[in-house]
Write a protein that holds these residues in place. Structure first.
Motif, PDB file in Angstrom:
ATOM      1  N   LEU A  12       0.829  -1.209   0.000  1.00  0.00           N
ATOM      2  CA  LEU A  12       0.000   0.000   0.000  1.00  0.00           C
ATOM      3  C   LEU A  12       0.865   1.262   0.000  1.00  0.00           C
ATOM      4  O   LEU A  12       0.531   2.252  -0.675  1.00  0.00           O
ATOM      5  CB  LEU A  12      -0.923  -0.002   1.226  1.00  0.00           C
ATOM      6  CG  LEU A  12      -2.062  -1.044   1.214  1.00  0.00           C
ATOM      7  CD1 LEU A  12      -2.787  -1.035   2.549  1.00  0.00           C
ATOM      8  CD2 LEU A  12      -3.028  -0.758   0.065  1.00  0.00           C
TER       9      LEU A  12
ATOM     10  N   THR B 182       2.171   1.649  -3.499  1.00  0.00           N
ATOM     11  CA  THR B 182       1.110   2.104  -4.393  1.00  0.00           C
ATOM     12  C   THR B 182       0.823   3.593  -4.193  1.00  0.00           C
ATOM     13  O   THR B 182       0.576   4.336  -5.165  1.00  0.00           O
ATOM     14  CB  THR B 182      -0.158   1.275  -4.139  1.00  0.00           C
ATOM     15  OG1 THR B 182       0.119  -0.118  -4.342  1.00  0.00           O
ATOM     16  CG2 THR B 182      -1.273   1.699  -5.072  1.00  0.00           C
TER      17      THR B 182
ATOM     18  N   TRP C  79      -6.806   1.735  -1.354  1.00  0.00           N
ATOM     19  CA  TRP C  79      -7.059   0.286  -1.342  1.00  0.00           C
ATOM     20  C   TRP C  79      -7.615  -0.180  -2.672  1.00  0.00           C
ATOM     21  O   TRP C  79      -7.215  -1.242  -3.176  1.00  0.00           O
ATOM     22  CB  TRP C  79      -8.010  -0.061  -0.203  1.00  0.00           C
ATOM     23  CG  TRP C  79      -8.275  -1.534  -0.072  1.00  0.00           C
ATOM     24  CD1 TRP C  79      -9.251  -2.231  -0.712  1.00  0.00           C
ATOM     25  CD2 TRP C  79      -7.551  -2.468   0.731  1.00  0.00           C
ATOM     26  NE1 TRP C  79      -9.201  -3.558  -0.375  1.00  0.00           N
ATOM     27  CE2 TRP C  79      -8.156  -3.711   0.528  1.00  0.00           C
ATOM     28  CE3 TRP C  79      -6.477  -2.358   1.600  1.00  0.00           C
ATOM     29  CZ2 TRP C  79      -7.718  -4.873   1.161  1.00  0.00           C
ATOM     30  CZ3 TRP C  79      -6.035  -3.512   2.237  1.00  0.00           C
ATOM     31  CH2 TRP C  79      -6.643  -4.748   2.011  1.00  0.00           C
TER      32      TRP C  79
ATOM     33  N   TRP D 267      -4.830  -0.337  -5.260  1.00  0.00           N
ATOM     34  CA  TRP D 267      -3.945  -1.501  -5.048  1.00  0.00           C
ATOM     35  C   TRP D 267      -4.635  -2.798  -5.421  1.00  0.00           C
ATOM     36  O   TRP D 267      -4.046  -3.670  -6.064  1.00  0.00           O
ATOM     37  CB  TRP D 267      -3.508  -1.537  -3.582  1.00  0.00           C
ATOM     38  CG  TRP D 267      -2.787  -2.787  -3.170  1.00  0.00           C
ATOM     39  CD1 TRP D 267      -1.525  -3.133  -3.500  1.00  0.00           C
ATOM     40  CD2 TRP D 267      -3.306  -3.858  -2.374  1.00  0.00           C
ATOM     41  NE1 TRP D 267      -1.201  -4.358  -2.956  1.00  0.00           N
ATOM     42  CE2 TRP D 267      -2.295  -4.816  -2.239  1.00  0.00           C
ATOM     43  CE3 TRP D 267      -4.532  -4.083  -1.741  1.00  0.00           C
ATOM     44  CZ2 TRP D 267      -2.453  -5.995  -1.518  1.00  0.00           C
ATOM     45  CZ3 TRP D 267      -4.688  -5.248  -1.012  1.00  0.00           C
ATOM     46  CH2 TRP D 267      -3.655  -6.191  -0.909  1.00  0.00           C
TER      47      TRP D 267
END
Length: 239
Positions: free
Chosen positions: A175, A178, A205, A208
Motif C-alpha cells: 500500500l 502504491t 485500497w 492496489w
C-alpha cells in the motif's frame, strides 16, 4: 613367783599374719583364715578375665562420630560423576516477551518501509506493469521474527503474533508503494504519499486491489512463513 618362759606351741596363733581389711589389695594364693570371705577385686588383676573397655557416649568432651553416609548419596556438584548434568552454555531460554513484541513491531515497520520502496521501484513505466519481489517478502518476515526468535524462544503465541505482524507489513508495504506510484504518476505529487495514505485510504485500497491477481495475494503469505520459519529454526537449533 614368775613362771619360766616357754616357747610358743604350734597352733597357738603365734606368727600368723593379721587379717586383711575388707577392700584391701587382693591376695594371691589360698584364702586367709578366720573364715572371712574375700571381696571381689575392684580392678582387673591376675586370675580375673579382662573386661572390655566401656564405649564412651557421645557428649561434651567426647569426639563426635563421623556422619553416616546417606543411602541416597550426597548431592554431587554440576558436572561431577553421578551428579546433575552441567548446564549447556547458551542452552537456557531467555524470556523477555515485552522486548520480543517491541522488536517484532519495529521489524514489521522497517520491513514495510523497505518493501514499499522496492515495490515502487519495480514499476515499469514503459509497460505499466508492476513486479512483485517475492524474496523481499521473505525478508520482511525475517525482520519481524528476529525479536521473538531471540527473546521469546518456544513461545508460540508470540510466534503467531510475529506472523500476523509480518503479513500486515507485507500488505502495508505494498500500500505504501502504491501510494508513492499514485502520487508520482497520477496526481503529480499533490496530494503527496502520506496525505494519500491518511486522507484517502479507501481510494488507495481500490487502486492496489485493481492490479492484484490471485498469485499476488498468495505471495503475501511469504512474510508470515519467513517469521515462523526463523523462530522455529532457532528453537530447533538451540534445543
Amino acid at each position: 613367783m614368775s613362771q619360766p618362759w616357754q616357747p610358743p606351741q604350734p597352733g597357738d596363733g603365734a606368727g600368723q599374719q593379721p587379717p586383711q581389711q575388707p577392700g584391701g589389695a587382693p591376695q594371691y594364693g589360698p584364702p586367709q583364715p578366720y573364715g572371712q570371705p574375700q571381696q571381689p577385686p575392684q580392678q582387673p588383676g591376675y586370675g580375673y578375665p579382662s573386661q572390655p573397655p566401656a564405649q564412651p557416649q557421645p557428649g561434651y568432651g567426647y569426639p563426635q562420630q563421623p556422619p553416616q553416609p546417606s543411602p541416597y548419596g550426597a548431592p554431587q556438584p554440576y558436572g561431577a560423576p553421578g551428579g546433575y548434568p552441567a548446564p549447556q552454555p547458551g542452552g537456557g531460554r531467555q524470556q523477555n516477551v515485552l522486548l520480543a513484541i517491541v522488536l517484532s513491531v519495529v521489524g514489521a515497520l522497517l520491513g514495510a518501509l523497505l518493501y514499499g520502496l522496492i515495490y515502487q521501484a519495480m514499476f515499469d513505466e514503459s509497460t505499466g506493469e508492476l513486479s512483485q519481489p517475492f524474496y523481499i517478502l521473505v525478508l520482511v518476515g525475517v525482520l519481524t521474527g528476529v525479536g521473538p526468535a531471540l527473546f521469546a524462544r518456544g513461545n508460540w503465541g508470540i510466534y503467531i503474533l510475529a506472523a500476523v505482524l509480518a503479513l500486515a507489513a507485507g500488505v502495508g508495504g505494498e500500500l505504501f508503494g502504491t501510494a508513492m506510484l499514485v502520487s508520482e504518476y497520477m496526481t503529480g505529487g499533490d496530494p503527496g504519499t502520506f496525505e494519500i495514505i491518511t486522507s484517502y485510504p479507501g481510494d488507495l485500497w481500490d487502486a492496489w486491489d485493481a492490479d492484484n491477481e490471485t498469485v499476488n495475494y498468495l505471495a503475501l503469505v511469504l512474510p508470515a512463513v519467513g517469521a515462523i520459519g526463523l523462530c522455529a529454526g532457532l528453537q530447533r537449533r538451540n534445543g
